[in-house]
Scaffold this active site. Structure first.
Site, PDB file in Angstrom:
ATOM      1  CE1 TYR A  53      -4.220  -1.321  -0.392  1.00  0.00           C
ATOM      2  CE2 TYR A  53      -3.289  -3.063   0.953  1.00  0.00           C
ATOM      3  CZ  TYR A  53      -4.276  -2.604   0.098  1.00  0.00           C
ATOM      4  OH  TYR A  53      -5.301  -3.431  -0.269  1.00  0.00           O
ATOM      5  CG  HIS A 106     -14.012  -1.468  -2.089  1.00  0.00           C
ATOM      6  ND1 HIS A 106     -13.897  -2.043  -3.341  1.00  0.00           N
ATOM      7  CD2 HIS A 106     -15.112  -2.037  -1.527  1.00  0.00           C
ATOM      8  CE1 HIS A 106     -14.877  -2.917  -3.513  1.00  0.00           C
ATOM      9  NE2 HIS A 106     -15.631  -2.929  -2.424  1.00  0.00           N
ATOM     10  CB  CYS A 114      -6.382   2.350  15.341  1.00  0.00           C
ATOM     11  SG  CYS A 114      -5.804   1.331  16.718  1.00  0.00           S
ATOM     12  CB  CYS A 117      -9.145   2.137  19.453  1.00  0.00           C
ATOM     13  SG  CYS A 117      -8.342   3.465  18.533  1.00  0.00           S
ATOM     14  CB  CYS A 136      -5.867   3.482  21.605  1.00  0.00           C
ATOM     15  SG  CYS A 136      -5.338   2.299  20.346  1.00  0.00           S
ATOM     16  N   GLY A 172     -15.958   1.061 -15.765  1.00  0.00           N
ATOM     17  CA  GLY A 172     -14.633   0.490 -15.537  1.00  0.00           C
ATOM     18  C   GLY A 172     -14.550  -0.461 -14.363  1.00  0.00           C
ATOM     19  CG  LEU A 199     -10.901  -1.528 -22.682  1.00  0.00           C
ATOM     20  CD1 LEU A 199     -10.964  -0.171 -23.365  1.00  0.00           C
ATOM     21  CD2 LEU A 199      -9.645  -1.637 -21.814  1.00  0.00           C
ATOM     22  CB  ALA A 216     -12.995   5.309 -18.761  1.00  0.00           C
TER      23      ALA A 216
HETATM   24  C1  BJW Z   1     -11.473  -0.145 -18.536  1.00  0.00           C
HETATM   25  C2  BJW Z   1     -10.298   0.438 -18.918  1.00  0.00           C
HETATM   26  C3  BJW Z   1     -10.427   1.678 -19.534  1.00  0.00           C
HETATM   27  C4  BJW Z   1      -9.743  -1.392 -18.029  1.00  0.00           C
HETATM   28  N1  BJW Z   1     -11.626   2.211 -19.707  1.00  0.00           N
HETATM   29  N2  BJW Z   1     -12.664   0.387 -18.713  1.00  0.00           N
HETATM   30  C5  BJW Z   1     -19.177 -15.710  -3.393  1.00  0.00           C
HETATM   31  C6  BJW Z   1     -20.239 -15.134  -4.069  1.00  0.00           C
HETATM   32  C7  BJW Z   1     -20.543 -13.779  -3.909  1.00  0.00           C
HETATM   33  C8  BJW Z   1     -19.787 -12.982  -3.062  1.00  0.00           C
HETATM   34  C9  BJW Z   1     -18.744 -13.558  -2.390  1.00  0.00           C
HETATM   35  C10 BJW Z   1     -18.444 -14.900  -2.550  1.00  0.00           C
HETATM   36  N3  BJW Z   1     -17.368 -15.177  -1.777  1.00  0.00           N
HETATM   37  C11 BJW Z   1     -16.986 -14.028  -1.149  1.00  0.00           C
HETATM   38  C12 BJW Z   1     -17.828 -13.044  -1.508  1.00  0.00           C
HETATM   39  C13 BJW Z   1     -17.772 -11.621  -1.068  1.00  0.00           C
HETATM   40  C14 BJW Z   1     -16.559 -10.906  -1.624  1.00  0.00           C
HETATM   41  C15 BJW Z   1     -16.515 -11.069  -3.146  1.00  0.00           C
HETATM   42  O1  BJW Z   1     -17.166 -10.353  -3.887  1.00  0.00           O
HETATM   43  N4  BJW Z   1     -15.722 -11.995  -3.633  1.00  0.00           N
HETATM   44  C16 BJW Z   1     -15.679 -12.248  -5.073  1.00  0.00           C
HETATM   45  C17 BJW Z   1     -14.240 -12.427  -5.498  1.00  0.00           C
HETATM   46  C18 BJW Z   1     -16.593 -13.399  -5.393  1.00  0.00           C
HETATM   47  N5  BJW Z   1     -16.721  -9.513  -1.286  1.00  0.00           N
HETATM   48  C19 BJW Z   1     -16.297  -9.022  -0.129  1.00  0.00           C
HETATM   49  O2  BJW Z   1     -15.689  -9.717   0.682  1.00  0.00           O
HETATM   50  C20 BJW Z   1     -16.660  -7.604   0.189  1.00  0.00           C
HETATM   51  N6  BJW Z   1     -17.328  -7.568   1.431  1.00  0.00           N
HETATM   52  C21 BJW Z   1     -18.515  -8.141   1.618  1.00  0.00           C
HETATM   53  O3  BJW Z   1     -19.078  -8.759   0.742  1.00  0.00           O
HETATM   54  O4  BJW Z   1     -19.004  -7.942   2.882  1.00  0.00           O
HETATM   55  C22 BJW Z   1     -20.149  -8.694   3.283  1.00  0.00           C
HETATM   56  C23 BJW Z   1     -21.465  -8.129   2.876  1.00  0.00           C
HETATM   57  C24 BJW Z   1     -21.625  -7.054   2.064  1.00  0.00           C
HETATM   58  C25 BJW Z   1     -22.888  -6.583   1.727  1.00  0.00           C
HETATM   59  C26 BJW Z   1     -23.955  -7.201   2.204  1.00  0.00           C
HETATM   60  C27 BJW Z   1     -23.808  -8.289   3.035  1.00  0.00           C
HETATM   61  C28 BJW Z   1     -22.570  -8.728   3.363  1.00  0.00           C
HETATM   62  C29 BJW Z   1     -15.423  -6.740   0.283  1.00  0.00           C
HETATM   63  C30 BJW Z   1     -14.734  -6.590  -1.029  1.00  0.00           C
HETATM   64  C31 BJW Z   1     -13.463  -5.780  -0.855  1.00  0.00           C
HETATM   65  C32 BJW Z   1     -12.696  -5.631  -2.156  1.00  0.00           C
HETATM   66  N7  BJW Z   1     -11.463  -5.014  -1.880  1.00  0.00           N
HETATM   67  C33 BJW Z   1     -10.592  -4.651  -3.013  1.00  0.00           C
HETATM   68  C34 BJW Z   1      -9.271  -4.081  -2.442  1.00  0.00           C
HETATM   69  C35 BJW Z   1      -9.533  -2.661  -1.900  1.00  0.00           C
HETATM   70  C36 BJW Z   1      -8.276  -1.965  -1.526  1.00  0.00           C
HETATM   71  C37 BJW Z   1      -7.299  -1.889  -2.683  1.00  0.00           C
HETATM   72  O5  BJW Z   1      -7.540  -1.195  -3.682  1.00  0.00           O
HETATM   73  O6  BJW Z   1      -6.261  -2.530  -2.567  1.00  0.00           O
HETATM   74  O7  BJW Z   1     -11.236  -3.690  -3.833  1.00  0.00           O
HETATM   75  S1  BJW Z   1     -10.298  -6.021  -4.132  1.00  0.00           S
HETATM   76  C38 BJW Z   1     -10.350  -5.058  -5.599  1.00  0.00           C
HETATM   77  O8  BJW Z   1     -11.494  -5.438  -6.398  1.00  0.00           O
HETATM   78  C39 BJW Z   1     -10.596  -3.618  -5.136  1.00  0.00           C
HETATM   79  C40 BJW Z   1     -11.568  -3.133  -6.170  1.00  0.00           C
HETATM   80  O9  BJW Z   1     -12.278  -2.022  -5.674  1.00  0.00           O
HETATM   81  C41 BJW Z   1     -12.429  -4.341  -6.419  1.00  0.00           C
HETATM   82  C42 BJW Z   1     -13.176  -4.309  -7.724  1.00  0.00           C
HETATM   83  O10 BJW Z   1     -12.288  -4.314  -8.802  1.00  0.00           O
HETATM   84  P1  BJW Z   1     -12.615  -3.430 -10.100  1.00  0.00           P
HETATM   85  O11 BJW Z   1     -12.586  -2.013  -9.750  1.00  0.00           O
HETATM   86  O12 BJW Z   1     -13.843  -3.938 -10.743  1.00  0.00           O
HETATM   87  O13 BJW Z   1     -11.314  -3.706 -10.999  1.00  0.00           O
HETATM   88  P2  BJW Z   1     -11.026  -4.910 -12.009  1.00  0.00           P
HETATM   89  O14 BJW Z   1      -9.572  -4.930 -12.249  1.00  0.00           O
HETATM   90  O15 BJW Z   1     -11.637  -6.165 -11.540  1.00  0.00           O
HETATM   91  O16 BJW Z   1     -11.795  -4.500 -13.342  1.00  0.00           O
HETATM   92  C43 BJW Z   1     -11.378  -3.408 -14.106  1.00  0.00           C
HETATM   93  C44 BJW Z   1     -12.385  -3.216 -15.242  1.00  0.00           C
HETATM   94  O17 BJW Z   1     -12.050  -2.047 -15.949  1.00  0.00           O
HETATM   95  C45 BJW Z   1     -12.398  -4.361 -16.265  1.00  0.00           C
HETATM   96  O18 BJW Z   1     -13.759  -4.733 -16.538  1.00  0.00           O
HETATM   97  C46 BJW Z   1     -11.757  -3.762 -17.522  1.00  0.00           C
HETATM   98  O19 BJW Z   1     -12.357  -4.226 -18.731  1.00  0.00           O
HETATM   99  C47 BJW Z   1     -12.086  -2.300 -17.336  1.00  0.00           C
HETATM  100  N8  BJW Z   1     -11.107  -1.397 -17.939  1.00  0.00           N
HETATM  101  N9  BJW Z   1      -9.237  -0.410 -18.596  1.00  0.00           N
HETATM  102  C48 BJW Z   1     -12.729   1.498 -19.295  1.00  0.00           C
HETATM  103  N10 BJW Z   1      -9.318   2.330 -19.988  1.00  0.00           N
END
Ligand code: BJW
Length: 230
Positions: A53, A106, A114, A117, A136, A172, A199, A216
């Site tokens: 990070y 996110h 922390c 706490c 804390c 995206g 994309l 985008a």
């Molecule tokens: C372009 C482009 C250009 C490229 N122009 N486009 C089984 C089934 C369902 C759910 C779950 C399951 N098992 C576990 C879960 C839950 C889990 C989950 O979803 N897991 C999956 C893997 C299945 N989720 C969680 O644990 C979340 N919490 C949760 O569910 O709590 C419980 C709950 C919630 C609500 C109700 C009840 C209970 C927490 C998820 C936390 C994700 N954290 C991260 C890291 C954050 C910190 C960091 O940045 O390091 O978040 S992981 C990572 O993925 C990051 C992102 O925000 C997130 C999404 O990724 P994103 O943004 O979509 O990026 P990419 O790379 O995947 O896609 C990029 C896209 O852009 C692509 O489509 C390209 O085509 C496009 N693109 N260039 C336009 N120029």
């Protein structure tokens, strides 16, 4: 007044030089997500997670908003109704572009939390496992980001906005991470017109009424101009 909710993902910041997660050569191909984006990975090796990070914080600090971020800021400034951006991104590029109504579901790279706490404070450029919490004193400092298995932020506010939205756009994001991956289906079911700008088709594409395919920086400004009727 038409209410607009927009969820953004890593793809909107790709043309600002910040990596996406799941594309070829993406972040998860270089760093296993189990090691750097789960509470278990942090417990195993907090130094590795802080280094990951710290590097991303430094990279984001040098990034600039691209025409897609700027177009969304223009939408908020010129649209007569409410515009809410729900970003999954931890960078600050929406705010740097001028957007004000932004939820970071996110978390943020520029936040510290922390683990003992729950106190929050601005993150210094470099964080380390033994940094004491200013609240804390516990050496339990972590980045204020949401890892897998943790609850994303402000879900009640997001769901209330989705339920009232007239127009919903996903920009995206791969549609692979919940709960954001379900927002298109939910907003559509609640009555919004739904648009995906990406994309390529995402895992959630079938949930959307309309699709705009392309970088985008090209498709978002065109879509915003259409929404504004200009
Ligand atoms: C372009 C482009 C250009 C490229 N122009 N486009 C089984 C089934 C369902 C759910 C779950 C399951 N098992 C576990 C879960 C839950 C889990 C989950 O979803 N897991 C999956 C893997 C299945 N989720 C969680 O644990 C979340 N919490 C949760 O569910 O709590 C419980 C709950 C919630 C609500 C109700 C009840 C209970 C927490 C998820 C936390 C994700 N954290 C991260 C890291 C954050 C910190 C960091 O940045 O390091 O978040 S992981 C990572 O993925 C990051 C992102 O925000 C997130 C999404 O990724 P994103 O943004 O979509 O990026 P990419 O790379 O995947 O896609 C990029 C896209 O852009 C692509 O489509 C390209 O085509 C496009 N693109 N260039 C336009 N120029």
């Amino acid at each position: 007044m038409e209410k607009i909710v927009i969820v953004t993902g890593a793809g909107i910041s790709a043309e600002s030089g910040l990596g996406t997660f799941r594309d070829a050569g993406g972040i998860w191909q270089r760093y296993p997500l189990e090691d750097v984006a789960t509470p278990e990975g942090f417990a195993r090796d907090p130094g590795l997670v802080h280094a990951f990070y710290n590097a991303r914080r430094a990279q984001a600090a040098g990034a600039r908003p691209n025409p897609a971020h700027l177009a969304l800021a223009r939408l908020e400034a010129e649209h007569a109704g409410e515009v809410l951006i729900v970003t999954q991104n931890v960078d600050g590029l929406h705010e740097a572009a001028g957007s004000r109504n932004v939820i970071h579901m996110h978390g943020r790279l520029n936040g510290a939390l922390c683990g003992a706490c729950g106190h929050r404070w601005p993150a210094p450029p470099e964080m380390a496992p033994d940094d004491p919490c200013p609240g804390c004193g516990a050496p339990a400092t972590r980045p204020d980001v949401v890892w897998f298995g943790e609850m994303p932020y402000e879900l009640d506010r997001i769901e209330a906005a989705l339920a009232e939205a007239d127009l919903f756009a996903a920009i995206g994001t791969s549609g692979q991470v919940y709960p954001a991956a379900a927002y298109g289906e939910f907003a559509g079911r609640m009555g919004a017109h739904t648009v995906e700008l990406n994309l390529e088709p995402s895992a959630a594409s079938r949930d959307f009424h309309e699709h705009r395919q392309g970088p985008a920086s090209e498709v978002v400004p065109v879509w915003v101009a259409e929404v504004l009727g200009k």
